[in-house]
Design an enzyme around this catalytic site. Sequence first.
Site, PDB file in Angstrom:
ATOM      1  N   MET A  28     -11.029   3.729   5.814  1.00  0.00           N
ATOM      2  CA  MET A  28      -9.784   3.907   5.079  1.00  0.00           C
ATOM      3  C   MET A  28      -9.351   2.627   4.372  1.00  0.00           C
ATOM      4  O   MET A  28      -9.484   1.536   4.909  1.00  0.00           O
ATOM      5  CB  MET A  28      -8.671   4.374   6.025  1.00  0.00           C
ATOM      6  CG  MET A  28      -7.392   4.779   5.325  1.00  0.00           C
ATOM      7  SD  MET A  28      -7.653   6.090   4.103  1.00  0.00           S
ATOM      8  CE  MET A  28      -8.144   7.433   5.179  1.00  0.00           C
ATOM      9  N   ARG A  74     -10.483  -2.215  -3.762  1.00  0.00           N
ATOM     10  CA  ARG A  74     -10.624  -2.941  -2.506  1.00  0.00           C
ATOM     11  C   ARG A  74     -12.069  -2.937  -2.012  1.00  0.00           C
ATOM     12  O   ARG A  74     -12.783  -1.977  -2.252  1.00  0.00           O
ATOM     13  CB  ARG A  74      -9.730  -2.287  -1.435  1.00  0.00           C
ATOM     14  CG  ARG A  74      -8.272  -2.320  -1.775  1.00  0.00           C
ATOM     15  CD  ARG A  74      -7.508  -1.384  -0.850  1.00  0.00           C
ATOM     16  NE  ARG A  74      -6.090  -1.369  -1.213  1.00  0.00           N
ATOM     17  CZ  ARG A  74      -5.272  -0.360  -0.914  1.00  0.00           C
ATOM     18  NH1 ARG A  74      -5.731   0.710  -0.291  1.00  0.00           N
ATOM     19  NH2 ARG A  74      -4.008  -0.414  -1.247  1.00  0.00           N
ATOM     20  N   ASP A  83      -1.964  -1.053   5.935  1.00  0.00           N
ATOM     21  CA  ASP A  83      -2.323  -0.559   7.265  1.00  0.00           C
ATOM     22  C   ASP A  83      -3.825  -0.517   7.489  1.00  0.00           C
ATOM     23  O   ASP A  83      -4.275  -0.098   8.549  1.00  0.00           O
ATOM     24  CB  ASP A  83      -1.745   0.851   7.471  1.00  0.00           C
ATOM     25  CG  ASP A  83      -2.370   1.871   6.529  1.00  0.00           C
ATOM     26  OD1 ASP A  83      -2.990   2.833   7.019  1.00  0.00           O
ATOM     27  OD2 ASP A  83      -2.255   1.700   5.305  1.00  0.00           O
ATOM     28  N   LYS A  87     -11.638   6.336  -2.966  1.00  0.00           N
ATOM     29  CA  LYS A  87     -12.050   7.557  -2.274  1.00  0.00           C
ATOM     30  C   LYS A  87     -13.542   7.845  -2.404  1.00  0.00           C
ATOM     31  O   LYS A  87     -14.172   8.341  -1.465  1.00  0.00           O
ATOM     32  CB  LYS A  87     -11.210   8.740  -2.744  1.00  0.00           C
ATOM     33  CG  LYS A  87      -9.718   8.554  -2.497  1.00  0.00           C
ATOM     34  CD  LYS A  87      -9.407   8.005  -1.107  1.00  0.00           C
ATOM     35  CE  LYS A  87      -7.946   7.674  -0.895  1.00  0.00           C
ATOM     36  NZ  LYS A  87      -7.708   6.895   0.333  1.00  0.00           N
ATOM     37  N   ALA A 107      -0.098   5.245   1.340  1.00  0.00           N
ATOM     38  CA  ALA A 107      -0.220   6.067   2.556  1.00  0.00           C
ATOM     39  C   ALA A 107      -0.373   5.192   3.798  1.00  0.00           C
ATOM     40  O   ALA A 107      -1.213   4.299   3.850  1.00  0.00           O
ATOM     41  CB  ALA A 107      -1.418   7.011   2.432  1.00  0.00           C
ATOM     42  N   ALA A 111     -13.515  10.104   9.751  1.00  0.00           N
ATOM     43  CA  ALA A 111     -12.916  10.051   8.408  1.00  0.00           C
ATOM     44  C   ALA A 111     -12.019   8.837   8.239  1.00  0.00           C
ATOM     45  O   ALA A 111     -11.838   8.346   7.120  1.00  0.00           O
ATOM     46  CB  ALA A 111     -12.123  11.328   8.144  1.00  0.00           C
ATOM     47  N   HIS A 139     -15.154   5.548  -0.068  1.00  0.00           N
ATOM     48  CA  HIS A 139     -14.862   6.037   1.281  1.00  0.00           C
ATOM     49  C   HIS A 139     -15.894   7.086   1.692  1.00  0.00           C
ATOM     50  O   HIS A 139     -16.437   7.038   2.805  1.00  0.00           O
ATOM     51  CB  HIS A 139     -13.448   6.624   1.298  1.00  0.00           C
ATOM     52  CG  HIS A 139     -12.946   6.972   2.658  1.00  0.00           C
ATOM     53  ND1 HIS A 139     -11.782   6.456   3.174  1.00  0.00           N
ATOM     54  CD2 HIS A 139     -13.441   7.797   3.631  1.00  0.00           C
ATOM     55  CE1 HIS A 139     -11.582   6.945   4.396  1.00  0.00           C
ATOM     56  NE2 HIS A 139     -12.571   7.767   4.681  1.00  0.00           N
ATOM     57  N   ASP A 192       0.854  -1.177   0.000  1.00  0.00           N
ATOM     58  CA  ASP A 192       0.000   0.000   0.000  1.00  0.00           C
ATOM     59  C   ASP A 192       0.901   1.243   0.000  1.00  0.00           C
ATOM     60  O   ASP A 192       2.124   1.138   0.152  1.00  0.00           O
ATOM     61  CB  ASP A 192      -0.884  -0.049   1.256  1.00  0.00           C
ATOM     62  CG  ASP A 192      -1.765   1.165   1.403  1.00  0.00           C
ATOM     63  OD1 ASP A 192      -2.422   1.550   0.423  1.00  0.00           O
ATOM     64  OD2 ASP A 192      -1.788   1.744   2.510  1.00  0.00           O
TER      65      ASP A 192
END
Length: 271
Positions: free
Chosen positions: A50, A162, A188, A54, A14, A46, A57, A12
């Site tokens: 994750m 994902r 993460d 986006k 970030a 927010a 999200h 990944d």
Amino acid sequence: MKTNKIELLVLDWAGTVLDFGSFAPTTIFVEAFKTEYDFDISLAEARVPMGLSKIDHIRSVGQLPEVKQRWIERFGQAMNEEQAQAIYQTFMPLQIAKVADHAELIPGTLETIKWARDNGIKIGSCSGYPQVVMDKLIPVAAANGYQPDCIVASDNLAAGARPGPFMALENVIKLGVSNVSHCVKIDDSAPGISEGLNAGMWTVGLTLSGNEAGLTRQQFEQASSEELAAARELAKGKLEQAGSHYLIDTIADLPSVLEDIDRRLSNGEKP
């Protein structure tokens, strides 16, 4: 120890190799909701979805029970697709403008990548960021010394992103890897771990460098052992629930895990 079974790492971005604490996307989600609808969400809210693309999200934040209730109280109904798209259109230029401000590599990244390459392991990558954001991030990361062999963005594939396996498997295809069980997905976030599992890969969850702990690099480096243990435990629950085969603090801890996976592969084990 030299590995001889692992063929590919799928990393990944970030919270994994750069942007300690995954602050670039989360802070801008907060800003986008505020800018477009003068609607407040917390940084913690927010962070919940994750790892997704986006736009997914934003849709998922709108469906969080507390956010959904506040949204209904404010607008008379739950967030609809038109509103989600409006927030996304506000989010994107903000993200493009600011993503490079959060491109510092996580300590240990370059050393771990060198270790992997010295062992003949290919370096793949994928992200919840769309291509227009990656176009800004890739050259900054390269200037900092990080250049994976393959990069897949969340909007590159018609099949989706994902938690499906598609981005991880695109790395397998592009890099000519022979066996998905010889691949390791490092992430993460829970959706990123699900992605790796759905692709048939080993998975390694990062507890302290990414979204779930939400620590800045300075906080991580200055935290007491008790504070780190609490942050680790917070992240551990979500990443274990997602099905991580291994949990480590940061990418700096990855080589020892890869040695163990290689040993298990040599013994005939699969993910």
